[in-house]
Design an enzyme around this catalytic site. Structure first.
Site, PDB file in Angstrom:
ATOM      1  N   TYR A 149      -3.674   0.126 -13.851  1.00 25.23           N
ATOM      2  CA  TYR A 149      -2.362  -0.516 -13.786  1.00 25.23           C
ATOM      3  C   TYR A 149      -1.293   0.560 -13.680  1.00 25.23           C
ATOM      4  CZ  TYR A 149      -2.383   0.702 -18.737  1.00 25.23           C
ATOM      5  OH  TYR A 149      -2.466   1.394 -19.917  1.00 25.23           O
ATOM      6  N   LYS A 190       0.854  -1.184   0.000  1.00 26.69           N
ATOM      7  CA  LYS A 190       0.000   0.000   0.000  1.00 26.69           C
ATOM      8  C   LYS A 190       0.890   1.234   0.000  1.00 26.69           C
ATOM      9  CE  LYS A 190      -2.156   1.324   3.860  1.00 26.69           C
ATOM     10  NZ  LYS A 190      -3.159   1.525   4.918  1.00 26.69           N
ATOM     11  N   SER A 193      -4.125   4.204 -16.983  1.00 26.05           N
ATOM     12  CA  SER A 193      -3.138   3.834 -15.970  1.00 26.05           C
ATOM     13  C   SER A 193      -2.898   4.920 -14.937  1.00 26.05           C
ATOM     14  CB  SER A 193      -1.801   3.470 -16.600  1.00 26.05           C
ATOM     15  OG  SER A 193      -1.188   4.634 -17.119  1.00 26.05           O
TER      16      SER A 193
END
Length: 135
Positions: free
Chosen positions: A77, A28, A44
């Site tokens: 992504y 994270k 993205s």
């Protein structure tokens, strides 16, 4: 008959293995500040290469983005940004979900077996208001 028995044995084993995999937080990046949002890009999130390395995230890996300011959650992504740039730029359609200055959390996940759970801890990278990593 023996080939069909073998096939069902393999299928049964694959199902057993899949039951044993559990999805957990891999890493994270916490409270990064969005530096830019670029609607006219393919998609993205572009993140400083140094930060994704520290967070154990790979380029092209799927991540969840959680916007602290407005509650939006979405998947995209990762693309490597320039090392040392402190960049967090949301690209493409997702750029409509964030604004420069928003605080975000970026989460990646991994599959682990029950055997790997003992002592398992995800990688957490805390980010300050200037997108510096906090040690």
């Amino acid at each position: 008959v023996s080939s069909s028995i073998c096939f069902y044995s393999i299928i049964s084993r694959v199902k057993e293995m899949c039951k044993m995999l559990l999805e957990f937080l891999n890493s994270k990046i916490h409270r990064a500040t969005v530096t830019d949002s670029n609607l006219n890009y393919v998609g993205s999130i572009t993140i400083d290469e140094e930060i994704i390395e520290k967070a154990n995230i790979r380029e092209w890996q799927k991540v969840d983005i959680l916007d602290i300011n407005n509650g939006e959650r979405f998947q995209t992504y990762v693309i490597k940004g320039k090392r040392g740039s402190k960049m967090f730029c949301v690209n493409g359609a997702a750029a409509r979900k964030v604004q420069a200055g928003d605080k975000i959390i970026i989460c990646s996940y991994r599959y682990v077996t029950e055997d790997e759970l003992d002592g398992y801890k995800p990688t957490i990278v805390q980010i300050d208001d200037n997108n510096n990593m906090v040690e």
